[in-house]
Enzyme design. Structure first.
Site, PDB file in Angstrom:
ATOM      1  N   ASN A 394      -4.711  -2.445  -5.256  1.00  0.00           N
ATOM      2  CA  ASN A 394      -3.527  -1.714  -4.835  1.00  0.00           C
ATOM      3  C   ASN A 394      -3.299  -1.847  -3.331  1.00  0.00           C
ATOM      4  OD1 ASN A 394      -1.519   0.310  -4.284  1.00  0.00           O
ATOM      5  ND2 ASN A 394      -2.071   1.341  -6.186  1.00  0.00           N
ATOM      6  N   ASP A 395      -4.086  -1.129  -2.560  1.00  0.00           N
ATOM      7  CA  ASP A 395      -3.849  -1.071  -1.119  1.00  0.00           C
ATOM      8  C   ASP A 395      -3.981  -2.421  -0.434  1.00  0.00           C
ATOM      9  OD1 ASP A 395      -3.535   1.764  -1.306  1.00  0.00           O
ATOM     10  OD2 ASP A 395      -5.712   1.921  -1.432  1.00  0.00           O
ATOM     11  N   VAL A 396      -4.861  -3.297  -0.945  1.00  0.00           N
ATOM     12  CA  VAL A 396      -5.110  -4.583  -0.272  1.00  0.00           C
ATOM     13  C   VAL A 396      -4.019  -5.609  -0.542  1.00  0.00           C
ATOM     14  CG1 VAL A 396      -7.610  -4.223  -0.257  1.00  0.00           C
ATOM     15  CG2 VAL A 396      -6.547  -5.424  -2.178  1.00  0.00           C
TER      16      VAL A 396
END
Length: 470
Positions: A394-396
């Site tokens: 998600n965040d990466v």
């Protein structure tokens, strides 16, 4: 039975060589397994040599404790799931810091109670006393901080805990621990001072870790690993144990370098990681609005898109680990490769919950090393990639890291998945990532959402590909 000191010194020298050579072999996935074995033999040699020191006391109790510890570690190591590996690493790392702190506590208490069967601080040089206190401080912080990290990763604690004036309180607690440490290092040692020192040090480790969000856990685990190494090295100097000094410095240096690399991969300073409260749920007040909508896709359509693609890049994340989908994902990748599709796996430096987490999971599934590509090498290939498959990450892969200055992850290097011609995101639901930030990738025109559990979805893709080949 005891060995001459000269023989003990030779054993320590050989153990140190094995530590260093083992660490060197860990730099390559192809030799890492052998490196671990080499370092393990070095540790075994150092432990046996220590037990055979001429002035060693209580050998029976020590051997019994070693056997209990080895049995517990072997049992837990065999049973722990790969998804729980980060918290096990955090727990064992904390135990190392706690052991170093216990050595310092033993030596300080021995000064207060001379009847104890221990080397008293009174016999130590000022340098050894100062290093012993410093090692006890660092080891205590590592122990309590790693324990909180374990509890967070295990899901026993909320991801973050903040309160007004938290940084001031943390600073006061640290100042108290350092102040008491200076008094102890000066030779003014009393039992109340020793107890207060360790309470303050342990409390600081807890308070420092509570506000840190899960998105920063790889950096935190690496940092506490460095702390543990330094603490062991300092206490090794107190005990005049060369093997502890060398092993501790090797671990401390490696952990420090890895921490710096992790922080650099997030475009943030270590101080910002520790005191910036990153990983908080985004307030959204100042964040850029994300337009568009999430567009679902069925497994059958996704399988067709990839089956007739020329290049496919698979981006694994912690969601894949939770679903234990790595084996099914590799089976799916093998079917694509058999059809002539060029498949690669893209790894972000801080993907998962500890450094190298995704690499370990893929290696367990049997993915060849040459198919696993780091962020710096794979990013230039996304514009010519037909389909990028995001499984649990998600965040990466969040483009706001490049487009939204108000985002907590702004400036963090990411995998440029959004540059691929088509993106398929395998996700259980519409929630945010571990950093609590909405992902603009999911709303992009070239992105399609394949909702479902990672292992179940991978199984569906395998079935659909086999149907195409039938």
């Amino acid at each position: 039975m005891a060995l001459p000191q000269s023989v003990i010194d030779v054993c320590y020298f050989i153990a140190a060589l094995l530590f260093i050579l083992g660490l060197k072999r860990m730099s390559s996935p192809r030799t890492a397994r052998g490196g671990i074995v080499w370092a393990g033999f070095g540790m075994l040699l150092a432990v046996v040599a220590t037990l055979l020191l001429p002035d060693m006391h209580n050998r029976g109790l020590i051997i019994a404790a070693v056997l209990i510890g080895v049995t517990a570690a072997w049992w837990s190591g065999r049973r722990v799931a790969m998804t729980a590996m980060p918290q096990m690493v955090a727990l064992y790392n904390g135990m190392g810091g706690g052991a170093a702190a216990a050595i310092g506590a033993s030596e300080l208490v021995a000064h207060v109670v001379p009847a104890m069967d221990a080397v008293t601080v009174g016999a130590l040089s000022p340098v050894a006393l100062a290093l012993g206190v410093l090692g006890a401080l660092i080891g205590s912080v590592s122990f309590s901080g790693s324990s909180i990290a374990f509890a967070k990763l295990q899901g026993w604690l909320d991801r973050r805990f903040v309160f007004p004036g938290q940084q001031v309180v943390n600073l006061l607690v640290l100042a108290a621990a350092v102040g008491l440490g200076i008094v102890l290092a000066s030779g003014h040692i009393t039992l109340p001072l020793v107890v207060g020192f360790f309470i303050a040090a342990l409390l600081f480790g807890i308070l420092m870790t509570l506000p840190i969000g899960g998105a920063d856990m790889p950096v935190v685990i690496s940092l506490y690993n460095a702390f543990t190494g330094l603490a062991v090295a300092f206490e090794g100097y107190v005990l005049q144990n060369e093997a502890m000094i060398i092993a501790g410095m090797v671990v401390g240096a490696a952990g420090t370098l890895l921490t710096q690399l992790m922080a650099k991969a997030m475009n943030r300073s270590i101080g910002n990681v520790l005191f910036g409260s990153f990983g908080a749920a985004a307030t959204g007040a100042a964040a850029q609005a994300i337009g568009g909508s999430q567009k679902p896709v069925e497994a059958a359509d996704a399988a067709v898109m990839m089956a007739y693609a020329e290049r496919v890049v698979i981006v694994p994340g912690y969601g894949m680990a939770v679903a234990q989908a790595q084996h099914k994902v590799w089976e799916f990748a093998q079917l694509l490769i058999a059809r002539g599709v060029k498949v690669k796996f893209a790894i972000h430096p801080v993907a998962g919950r500890m450094p190298g987490h995704m690499n370990v999971l893929l290696a367990e599934a049997g993915v060849p090393y040459d198919l696993i590509v780091d962020m710096e090498d794979i990013n230039p290939e996304f514009p010519v990639t037909d389909v990028a498959v995001v499984i649990g990450a998600n965040d990466v892969v969040n483009p706001v890291a490049k487009t939204d200055p108000s985002s907590p992850i702004y400036g963090m290097p990411i995998l440029d998945v959004a540059d691929a011609r088509q993106v398929i995101v395998v996700k259980r639901g519409k929630g945010t990532g571990f950093a609590g930030i909405e992902n603009a990738l999911f709303y992009a025109d070239n992105a399609r959402m394949l909702y479902g559990d990672g292992q179940s979805v991978a199984g569906q893709l395998v079935s659909q590909l086999k149907t195409l080949d039938a």
